[in-house]
Every structure is written in C-alpha cells, then in structure tokens.
Design an enzyme around this catalytic site. Structure first.
Site, PDB file in Angstrom:
ATOM      1  N   ARG A  17       0.794  -1.226   0.000  1.00 39.00           N
ATOM      2  CA  ARG A  17       0.000   0.000   0.000  1.00 39.00           C
ATOM      3  C   ARG A  17       0.834   1.288   0.000  1.00 39.00           C
ATOM      4  O   ARG A  17       0.300   2.374  -0.202  1.00 39.00           O
ATOM      5  CB  ARG A  17      -0.972  -0.006   1.188  1.00 39.00           C
ATOM      6  CG  ARG A  17      -2.152  -0.932   0.937  1.00 39.00           C
ATOM      7  CD  ARG A  17      -3.284  -0.622   1.887  1.00 39.00           C
ATOM      8  NE  ARG A  17      -3.046  -1.185   3.211  1.00 39.00           N
ATOM      9  CZ  ARG A  17      -3.494  -0.642   4.342  1.00 39.00           C
ATOM     10  NH1 ARG A  17      -4.176   0.482   4.318  1.00 39.00           N
ATOM     11  NH2 ARG A  17      -3.252  -1.220   5.499  1.00 39.00           N
ATOM     12  N   GLN A  82      13.700 -14.126   5.505  1.00 32.86           N
ATOM     13  CA  GLN A  82      12.452 -14.902   5.438  1.00 32.86           C
ATOM     14  C   GLN A  82      11.974 -14.898   3.996  1.00 32.86           C
ATOM     15  O   GLN A  82      11.425 -13.906   3.512  1.00 32.86           O
ATOM     16  CB  GLN A  82      11.378 -14.291   6.352  1.00 32.86           C
ATOM     17  CG  GLN A  82      10.129 -15.161   6.412  1.00 32.86           C
ATOM     18  CD  GLN A  82       8.889 -14.400   6.861  1.00 32.86           C
ATOM     19  OE1 GLN A  82       8.860 -13.174   6.846  1.00 32.86           O
ATOM     20  NE2 GLN A  82       7.857 -15.125   7.238  1.00 32.86           N
ATOM     21  N   GLY A  87       3.961 -15.674   6.992  1.00 39.30           N
ATOM     22  CA  GLY A  87       3.238 -15.224   8.180  1.00 39.30           C
ATOM     23  C   GLY A  87       4.180 -14.801   9.299  1.00 39.30           C
ATOM     24  O   GLY A  87       5.380 -15.067   9.264  1.00 39.30           O
ATOM     25  N   THR A  88       3.582 -14.156  10.308  1.00 44.75           N
ATOM     26  CA  THR A  88       4.414 -13.591  11.382  1.00 44.75           C
ATOM     27  C   THR A  88       5.093 -14.674  12.226  1.00 44.75           C
ATOM     28  O   THR A  88       6.205 -14.481  12.709  1.00 44.75           O
ATOM     29  CB  THR A  88       3.571 -12.679  12.295  1.00 44.75           C
ATOM     30  OG1 THR A  88       2.412 -13.412  12.724  1.00 44.75           O
ATOM     31  CG2 THR A  88       3.112 -11.422  11.577  1.00 44.75           C
ATOM     32  N   ASP A 111       7.837  -1.436  11.017  1.00 47.06           N
ATOM     33  CA  ASP A 111       7.001  -0.344  10.502  1.00 47.06           C
ATOM     34  C   ASP A 111       6.174   0.313  11.608  1.00 47.06           C
ATOM     35  O   ASP A 111       5.212   1.014  11.328  1.00 47.06           O
ATOM     36  CB  ASP A 111       6.093  -0.860   9.375  1.00 47.06           C
ATOM     37  CG  ASP A 111       5.196  -2.006   9.815  1.00 47.06           C
ATOM     38  OD1 ASP A 111       5.290  -2.436  10.980  1.00 47.06           O
ATOM     39  OD2 ASP A 111       4.391  -2.479   8.986  1.00 47.06           O
ATOM     40  N   GLU A 164      -7.426 -13.807  14.860  1.00 45.11           N
ATOM     41  CA  GLU A 164      -7.276 -12.841  13.776  1.00 45.11           C
ATOM     42  C   GLU A 164      -8.645 -12.434  13.238  1.00 45.11           C
ATOM     43  O   GLU A 164      -9.575 -13.256  13.217  1.00 45.11           O
ATOM     44  CB  GLU A 164      -6.425 -13.445  12.652  1.00 45.11           C
ATOM     45  CG  GLU A 164      -4.986 -13.673  13.057  1.00 45.11           C
ATOM     46  CD  GLU A 164      -4.318 -12.409  13.561  1.00 45.11           C
ATOM     47  OE1 GLU A 164      -4.336 -11.386  12.831  1.00 45.11           O
ATOM     48  OE2 GLU A 164      -3.802 -12.402  14.695  1.00 45.11           O
ATOM     49  N   ARG A 347      26.199  28.316   3.366  1.00 43.22           N
ATOM     50  CA  ARG A 347      26.564  26.972   2.906  1.00 43.22           C
ATOM     51  C   ARG A 347      27.711  26.407   3.745  1.00 43.22           C
ATOM     52  O   ARG A 347      28.245  27.085   4.617  1.00 43.22           O
ATOM     53  CB  ARG A 347      26.895  27.029   1.417  1.00 43.22           C
ATOM     54  CG  ARG A 347      25.644  27.344   0.564  1.00 43.22           C
ATOM     55  CD  ARG A 347      25.998  27.549  -0.885  1.00 43.22           C
ATOM     56  NE  ARG A 347      26.815  26.449  -1.384  1.00 43.22           N
ATOM     57  CZ  ARG A 347      27.669  26.539  -2.407  1.00 43.22           C
ATOM     58  NH1 ARG A 347      27.808  27.697  -3.047  1.00 43.22           N
ATOM     59  NH2 ARG A 347      28.369  25.501  -2.782  1.00 43.22           N
ATOM     60  N   LYS A 365      29.884  30.762   1.432  1.00 42.93           N
ATOM     61  CA  LYS A 365      30.348  29.371   1.410  1.00 42.93           C
ATOM     62  C   LYS A 365      31.808  29.304   1.821  1.00 42.93           C
ATOM     63  O   LYS A 365      32.617  30.095   1.318  1.00 42.93           O
ATOM     64  CB  LYS A 365      30.197  28.797  -0.004  1.00 42.93           C
ATOM     65  CG  LYS A 365      30.508  27.329  -0.109  1.00 42.93           C
ATOM     66  CD  LYS A 365      31.221  26.966  -1.396  1.00 42.93           C
ATOM     67  CE  LYS A 365      32.701  27.332  -1.339  1.00 42.93           C
ATOM     68  NZ  LYS A 365      33.494  26.846  -2.472  1.00 42.93           N
ATOM     69  N   TYR A 380      28.107  37.426  -3.096  1.00 41.10           N
ATOM     70  CA  TYR A 380      28.636  36.073  -2.922  1.00 41.10           C
ATOM     71  C   TYR A 380      30.016  36.141  -2.294  1.00 41.10           C
ATOM     72  O   TYR A 380      30.900  36.867  -2.770  1.00 41.10           O
ATOM     73  CB  TYR A 380      28.730  35.357  -4.281  1.00 41.10           C
ATOM     74  CG  TYR A 380      29.380  33.993  -4.182  1.00 41.10           C
ATOM     75  CD1 TYR A 380      28.850  33.016  -3.341  1.00 41.10           C
ATOM     76  CD2 TYR A 380      30.532  33.682  -4.907  1.00 41.10           C
ATOM     77  CE1 TYR A 380      29.449  31.765  -3.223  1.00 41.10           C
ATOM     78  CE2 TYR A 380      31.130  32.424  -4.803  1.00 41.10           C
ATOM     79  CZ  TYR A 380      30.578  31.477  -3.955  1.00 41.10           C
ATOM     80  OH  TYR A 380      31.171  30.247  -3.837  1.00 41.10           O
TER      81      TYR A 380
HETATM   82  C1  UD1 Z   1      -0.603  -8.757  13.004  1.00 39.98           C
HETATM   83  C2  UD1 Z   1      -1.186  -9.680  14.053  1.00 39.98           C
HETATM   84  C3  UD1 Z   1      -2.495  -9.091  14.571  1.00 39.98           C
HETATM   85  C4  UD1 Z   1      -2.235  -7.691  15.099  1.00 39.98           C
HETATM   86  C5  UD1 Z   1      -1.588  -6.833  14.046  1.00 39.98           C
HETATM   87  C6  UD1 Z   1      -1.192  -5.502  14.607  1.00 39.98           C
HETATM   88  C7  UD1 Z   1      -0.483 -11.898  13.362  1.00 39.98           C
HETATM   89  C8  UD1 Z   1      -0.916 -13.160  12.733  1.00 39.98           C
HETATM   90  N1  UD1 Z   1      -1.409 -10.963  13.460  1.00 39.98           N
HETATM   91  O1  UD1 Z   1      -1.526  -8.635  11.945  1.00 39.98           O
HETATM   92  O2  UD1 Z   1      -2.999  -9.898  15.597  1.00 39.98           O
HETATM   93  O3  UD1 Z   1      -3.471  -7.115  15.526  1.00 39.98           O
HETATM   94  O4  UD1 Z   1      -0.400  -7.463  13.556  1.00 39.98           O
HETATM   95  O5  UD1 Z   1      -0.746  -4.677  13.569  1.00 39.98           O
HETATM   96  O6  UD1 Z   1       0.641 -11.759  13.781  1.00 39.98           O
HETATM   97  N2  UD1 Z   1       5.780  -9.772   8.441  1.00 39.98           N
HETATM   98  C9  UD1 Z   1       6.888 -10.477   8.102  1.00 39.98           C
HETATM   99  N3  UD1 Z   1       6.745 -11.693   7.498  1.00 39.98           N
HETATM  100  C10 UD1 Z   1       5.544 -12.230   7.241  1.00 39.98           C
HETATM  101  C11 UD1 Z   1       4.388 -11.501   7.605  1.00 39.98           C
HETATM  102  C12 UD1 Z   1       4.537 -10.266   8.213  1.00 39.98           C
HETATM  103  O7  UD1 Z   1       8.015 -10.022   8.316  1.00 39.98           O
HETATM  104  O8  UD1 Z   1       5.506 -13.334   6.701  1.00 39.98           O
HETATM  105  C13 UD1 Z   1       5.943  -8.461   9.093  1.00 39.98           C
HETATM  106  C14 UD1 Z   1       5.318  -7.338   8.333  1.00 39.98           C
HETATM  107  O9  UD1 Z   1       6.275  -6.749   7.461  1.00 39.98           O
HETATM  108  C15 UD1 Z   1       4.952  -6.370   9.449  1.00 39.98           C
HETATM  109  C16 UD1 Z   1       4.655  -7.290  10.615  1.00 39.98           C
HETATM  110  O10 UD1 Z   1       5.254  -8.521  10.316  1.00 39.98           O
HETATM  111  O11 UD1 Z   1       6.039  -5.561   9.803  1.00 39.98           O
HETATM  112  C17 UD1 Z   1       3.156  -7.472  10.853  1.00 39.98           C
HETATM  113  O12 UD1 Z   1       2.599  -7.999   9.677  1.00 39.98           O
HETATM  114  P1  UD1 Z   1       1.176  -7.548   9.193  1.00 39.98           P
HETATM  115  O13 UD1 Z   1       0.836  -8.289   7.948  1.00 39.98           O
HETATM  116  O14 UD1 Z   1       1.065  -6.085   9.189  1.00 39.98           O
HETATM  117  O15 UD1 Z   1       0.303  -8.083  10.417  1.00 39.98           O
HETATM  118  P2  UD1 Z   1      -1.125  -8.666  10.385  1.00 39.98           P
HETATM  119  O16 UD1 Z   1      -1.068 -10.072   9.955  1.00 39.98           O
HETATM  120  O17 UD1 Z   1      -2.002  -7.722   9.695  1.00 39.98           O
END
Ligand code: UD1
Ligand code: CA
Length: 472
Positions: A17, A82, A87-88, A111, A164, A347, A365, A380
């Site tokens: 985004r 990764q 996923g997280t 972030d 979630e 400068r 400068k 100058y």
């Molecule tokens: C996650 C949480 C959710 C929480 C929310 C808060 C999980 C499953 N869910 O949501 O409960 O309310 O954050 O913002 O954890 N990232 C990786 N690798 C991946 C996926 C994500 O490094 O495979 C990083 C993203 O870059 C980001 C962070 O993890 O910095 C969170 O990922 P994001 O997708 O924003 O979190 P959600 O799944 O929306």
C-alpha cells in the site's frame, strides 16, 4: 540478575500500500528510516541483540542498517532472511537459530516507529522471563486486528487466545481489545511453541499469535499489558498513515522543546529531522525546518520559513525569515548577535563572527567573517577570509573558481568593497583598503589604498537618441 533481552524486528513484508519502490521500513519519519526508530528503541532497552527479519528488499534493508548501529555500543544487530513470507510466526521462526534460551524475546515490527522504551520496559517487566506478555489496546474500530479473547467478560479475565479478524466469529469481532503486534515471551517457550504452529486458518499463514493458545494449554500465564496511547503501536501501511505518524512525532518533539522553555509560534508548523538543542529564551516563528544537528544559543530568534541544517547559532543571533542554512559535513557557525537574512543562504564552512550582518540574497560558502563584518545585499563570498568591520558592497562577488581550482580571497580588517565588484582569487585586499564600485580586482590591493579597476566614464554632450520612423 536481569534477564537478557533479544529483540526480533519483523521487516519482511512487502508494504504494497505504500506504492513505492523503496522497502516500507526504509521510508522516513522525522528524517530517519522507520526501522532506525525501532532499532534505536531496542538500543535504549539495553537489549543484547536485535535480529531484523528481512524479505522484500532484503539487500537494501540490510545495507541501510549498516549506518544505524552507531548509537548503541555493545549492541549487536543481526539479520535473518524470510523467503517466502508465510506469516508472522514463520517470520519469528527464522530468527530462532540466533536466539538463546536464557533470554526473553521482544517481538517488534519495523514499521511501528513510535513505541516508547518505557512502554516496552513495562511489558518486559510483565513477562518477567516467565509469562507471555502481550501489548494490547482498546480500539473504537478494531477491524483488521487480532482480537484478545478472554475467558470471561471482565477486563481482568484470563486471556485465552488471539483470534485474527479474518478467522473471528461475529461475537469475537465485537471485541474491542486488540493485539498491538508487540509481545515479550521467554525464548525457551517461544522455541517450543513456534514448533507447534500450523497454517490451518483463513489466510493459510503461520500466525505468531497462535502461541497464545499454546501458552494456555501449557499452563503458562498470559498477561495483557493494555496501553491507551494508540500512536505508540500504530503501523505505517500507506503514505497517509506515514504522514499521520510524522505529525504525531513532530508534535512530541515540539512539546518537549516547549517544556524546556522554547517558544514556538505554532507547534503544528514546526519540524525537526535530527536533533535541535536550544538555550534559554529561544523563539521560533512558523514553518521552520531543522535538519541534522542544530544548536541555538540563548535568546536566538528564528523568523518564519527558515530551513536550518547542521549549524551552531550563538546567543542573541537573529535569523530573519526565508533563510536557508545547510552546513552539511563542514557545518556552519553563526556568531553572537549576528543578523542573517531575510533570504540569506549559508553553505558549508560559513563561519560568521559576532555581530556579523548577512542580508538578503547573500550567499556565503567556506568563508570566515570576523566580528562586525557586513554583506547586506545581493553578494557572494566563497573561499574568503574577511576581517573585522569589513563592508562588502551590494552585488559584489568573489570569483573563487577558475574552472579547475578554487582560490582564496583575503579581505583584511576595515576594508570597504564597493558595489558590483569582482574579486578574482587568489587576491588580497590589504587592511583599510577601498575598492571602487564596479571594479574587477585581479591584483592585490595594498593596505590603506583605493583601487579602481573599471572602464573610464565618457560623457558625450548634446546626444540625440535614435527615433522611430513615423507610422503608415
Ligand atoms: C498482526 C497480528 C495481529 C495484530 C496486528 C497488529 C499476526 C498473525 N497478526 O496482523 O494480531 O493485531 O499485527 O498490527 O501476527 N511480516 C513479516 N513476514 C511475514 C508476515 C509479516 O516479516 O511473513 C511483518 C510485516 O512486514 C509487518 C509485521 O510482520 O512488519 C506485521 O505484519 P502484518 O501483515 O502487518 O500483520 P497482520 O497479519 O495484519
Ligand atoms: Ca498490519
């Protein structure tokens, strides 16, 4: 003995985004990468190490981090890739080989730039190296977030799980308490629980949040540390959110300065991208931007619409509106009681002594001006050494560059340079000398003498100007 802290910073996500070629965590807030704010915070916790999980733009992110560790001695910054991003939970799994079981792991996101160290210390205290501690927040609109599911209706009821949004039942979607994305977990337990993750859920991802239910199954206490200050856990997913957090960040800095006594005409129109140190009774008008390291002495006044970077301004100096100062690496110094601007440009290497006046449309400068020297209009000064009380006329310049090399101009004390002069360097104007207006000076001027170097004036009497032929 305090439990060692290992920080895991998730930064592998794509940041679709943002609609940008730059990896999301390298977008800037307050002039620095989002990730740099998070790493700084880890350093303030006296963490033993931080492991950044990279994926999208990994090489760029890792390279950018090279310059981010300076602040923190004894702090080690590591990376784990990764690929692909599943996923997280999968993200944190990548860090496991770098984590030691004697510690507590603090999970942050690259972030989420505005979390305060004090908040994380409180969360770590809740974990105590024994419990799973979740940072939570109650939101009016919790759409999209993981919900904190408790055993009973009370706010103090035992936490059972994080569900979630996409997996939540209608009843669960009515829960306003959400997981912030930040947790502290004893590393030995984290390792055990991550091994049990699966991706049987609405997104087919390995959810870090599933470890909550494993903790409950294993009889490990889960504590929710709820905060009220939403910006501390707000993530950046879009330029709109980035701009919102920038304003929060700038307002925080403005408030801190005002609490020290700095008078800001409008804290909403004030930006610091770096560090600004102020003495007593400093006044800053609207729309000023400070970058790099800037220091303002007692009683300094800065007019509206100034951009000031890498500069030391001594007590009592006044910077009039629309002045641009950038010292870059060499720095700029403005002496006590000096007046600069409006519309002046200083400068790198500009060093102004006390009571120096630099007026409108004057560029300086790599030049030193001694006490009381003045260049008030349209001029100058480059690679020049200017003595005390020199008066440097409107429209005059130092021709310091011959196309290949830069040369110095020396203007000794009490010299008067007329208007519209060209001083062709290298050249020295001796003390007390005077240069007539319109002169091009290519040879040294002895002390005390007047030099005039221009075409002689010719007057032709009774001159008739050409006339246009009659029309038609
Ligand atoms: C996650 C949480 C959710 C929480 C929310 C808060 C999980 C499953 N869910 O949501 O409960 O309310 O954050 O913002 O954890 N990232 C990786 N690798 C991946 C996926 C994500 O490094 O495979 C990083 C993203 O870059 C980001 C962070 O993890 O910095 C969170 O990922 P994001 O997708 O924003 O979190 P959600 O799944 O929306
Ligand atoms: Ca998110």
């Amino acid at each position: 003995m305090a439990i060692p802290i290992d920080v895991v910073i998730m930064a592998a996500g794509k940041g679709t985004r943002m609609k940008s070629a730059l990896p999301k965590v390298l977008h800037r807030l307050g002039g620095r990468a989002l990730l740099a704010h998070v790493i700084d915070c880890a350093a303030r916790l006296s963490a033993r190490q931080a492991v950044v999980i990279t994926g999208h733009g990994a090489t760029e992110v890792e390279a950018a981090c090279a310059g981010m560790t300076g602040a923190a001695a004894g702090f080690s910054l590591k990376f784990a890739r990764q690929e692909p991003q599943l996923g997280t939970g999968h993200a944190v799994q990548q860090a496991l080989p770098l984590l030691q079981d004697d510690g507590v792991t603090l999970v942050l996101s690259g972030d989420v730039p505005l979390t305060q160290a004090g908040t994380l210390m409180a969360l770590l205290a809740q974990s105590g190296g024994q419990r799973l501690a979740l940072l939570t927040l109650s939101m009016a609109d919790p759409t999209g977030y993981g919900r904190i599911v408790r055993a009973g209706p009370q706010a103090s009821s035992q936490v059972r799980a994080i569900v979630e949004h996409k997996d939540a039942s209608d009843a669960q979607r009515d829960i306003h308490e959400i997981y912030s994305g930040i947790m502290a977990v004893p590393t030995r337990l984290l390792r055990r629980w991550l091994a049990r993750l699966d991706n049987q859920n609405a997104q087919n991802e390995y959810y870090l949040t599933d470890i909550v239910k494993f903790a409950v199954e294993d009889g490990v206490a889960v504590v929710a540390h709820q905060i009220l200050d939403a910006p501390q856990v707000a993530g950046v997913n879009s330029p709109v959110q980035l701009a919102e957090l920038e304003r929060v960040f700038q307002l925080r800095q403005a408030t801190a300065l005002m609490e020290q006594g700095v008078r800001l005409a409008d804290p909403a129109r004030f930006d610091v991208r770096g560090t600004l140190t102020c003495g007593q009774d400093v006044e800053i008008d609207v729309n000023c931007l400070f970058e790099g390291h800037v220091s303002l002495g007692d009683g300094v006044r800065v007019g509206a619409n100034c951009v000031i970077a890498n500069c030391v301004i001594a007590a009592g100096a006044v910077i009039h509106p629309f002045t641009h100062i950038d010292g870059e690496k060499l720095g700029v110094q403005v002496g006590e009681g000096a007046l600069v601007g409006p519309f002046a440009r200083l400068r790198p290497g500009a060093v102004l002594g006390a009571e120096v006046h630099i007026g409108n449309f004057v560029e300086v400068k790599n030049s030193t001006l001694a006490r009381g020297a003045k260049a008030n209009h349209l001029a100058y000064l480059g690679d020049a050494t200017v003595g005390e009380r020199v008066n440097y006329g409107a429209g005059s310049i130092t021709a310091n560059y011959d196309g290949a090399n830069k040369h110095r101009t020396v203007i000794e004390a009490d010299v008067h340079i007329g208007s519209n002069c060209v001083l062709v360097a290298p050249v020295t104007i001796g003390a007390g000398g005077t240069v007539g207006g319109g002169s091009t000076i290519t040879k040294d001027v002895p002390a005390g003498s007047l030099s005039v170097a221009r075409g002689k004036q010719v007057n032709i009497s009774n001159w008739s100007r050409p006339v246009k032929p009659p029309k038609g």
